[in-house]
Design a protein around this motif. Structure first.
Motif, short mmCIF file in Angstrom:
data_model
loop_
_atom_site.label_atom_id
_atom_site.label_comp_id
_atom_site.label_asym_id
_atom_site.label_seq_id
_atom_site.Cartn_x
_atom_site.Cartn_y
_atom_site.Cartn_z
N HIS A 167 0.85 -1.20 0.00
CA HIS A 167 0.00 0.00 0.00
C HIS A 167 0.88 1.24 0.00
O HIS A 167 2.08 1.18 0.25
CB HIS A 167 -0.95 0.00 1.20
CG HIS A 167 -0.25 0.06 2.53
ND1 HIS A 167 0.02 1.24 3.16
CD2 HIS A 167 0.23 -0.92 3.34
CE1 HIS A 167 0.62 1.00 4.30
NE2 HIS A 167 0.78 -0.30 4.43
N ALA A 168 0.24 2.40 -0.26
CA ALA A 168 1.00 3.64 -0.41
C ALA A 168 0.97 4.51 0.83
O ALA A 168 1.43 5.65 0.79
CB ALA A 168 0.45 4.43 -1.60
N THR A 203 -4.61 5.04 -5.81
CA THR A 203 -3.15 5.01 -5.70
C THR A 203 -2.68 4.08 -4.59
O THR A 203 -1.47 3.97 -4.34
CB THR A 203 -2.61 6.43 -5.44
OG1 THR A 203 -3.17 6.93 -4.22
CG2 THR A 203 -2.98 7.36 -6.60
N ARG A 241 -3.58 4.22 -1.26
CA ARG A 241 -3.48 4.79 0.09
C ARG A 241 -4.69 4.36 0.90
O ARG A 241 -5.83 4.51 0.46
CB ARG A 241 -3.38 6.31 0.03
CG ARG A 241 -3.18 6.92 1.41
CD ARG A 241 -2.66 8.34 1.35
NE ARG A 241 -2.32 8.81 2.69
CZ ARG A 241 -1.18 8.58 3.30
NH1 ARG A 241 -0.24 7.88 2.69
NH2 ARG A 241 -0.95 9.03 4.51
#
Length: 243
Positions: A159-160, A177, A179
């Motif tokens: 994950h971001a 993205t 997150r």
């Protein structure tokens, strides 16, 4: 072809007189909504959802027409439970008593107590609510980071980043993205509930939808998925009464 007019700007709230008192009603425009919807969260002001082409005038009329419903719900809504000395709050699903510690400095600590375990909050009692909230957020982050690490490893995804919020409409989210975001109030719920929400959002790293494949992944990561969803529907709103 005529250009589509922009929707009428809405104020953040409108005011009604309910049970003899002024009551704020928060306005929230939702482009996907097909109709006006008035709801009363477990804590905080009522929320009126306004559809894409809805107007303030119609929203006000809708709220006035549902004044009786709102008055009844406000009367029956459970009282909120502020973070104060002596308050009983859940921590990881188990009731704990909040205690203002005699120490002027130091960390929030857990200690045995009778009949309930205690959360001791040192320092000026005027700052107890803030210090306890900050501590609960740190505990929530630790629990969520551990759960997310387990689930991302099993799924083979990364994950971001992870952030905490205090949203009322959802317990977690995952952006395109990668997150992840979660409600810090999950630390108040039993651990298997927090674990399910972490698994749910991690599953979105592979499936950005709620189709059959997504639920298959979710149940692979968290076999308690169905029970946890039922718990959140029945008990989740009550977590917003605390603090």
């Amino acid at each position: 072809m005529l250009a589509r007019l922009a929707p009428e700007p809405l104020p953040d709230q409108l005011w009604l007189t309910v049970n003899g008192e002024r009551q704020a009603v928060r306005l929230k425009r939702n482009d996907r909504a097909k109709r006006y919807i008035l709801r009363l969260p477990a804590g905080g002001d009522p929320v009126l959802t306004v559809p894409a082409r809805g107007t303030l005038e119609t929203a006000r009329r809708f709220a006035e027409e549902h004044r009786g419903w709102l008055a009844d719900r406000l009367t029956r809504r459970p009282e909120s439970i502020p973070f104060t000395d002596g308050a009983v709050i859940p921590l990881r699903g188990a009731p704990h008593r909040v205690v203002a510690g005699a120490r002027l400095r130091g960390l929030v600590t857990l200690r045995p107590g009778e009949p309930l375990p205690e959360i001791e909050v040192p320092g000026d009692p005027r700052h107890l609510a803030r210090k306890l909230t900050d501590w609960l957020k740190r505990e929530a982050r630790r629990d969520l980071e551990q759960a997310v690490a387990v689930h991302t490893a099993r799924l083979g995804r990364s994950h971001a980043g992870l952030s905490l919020k205090d949203t009322r409409s959802r317990w977690g989210s995952c952006t395109a993205t990668g997150r992840l975001s979660f409600s810090w109030r999950l630390v108040l719920a039993p651990p298997e509930i927090l674990d399910y929400v972490a698994a749910h959002e991690v599953a979105h790293l592979a499936e950005m939808n709620h189709g059959p494949r997504f639920w298959e992944l979710c149940r692979f990561l968290a076999p308690q998925t169905d029970d946890a969803r039922l718990w959140l529907r029945r008990e989740g709103a009550g977590l917003h009464l605390y603090g």
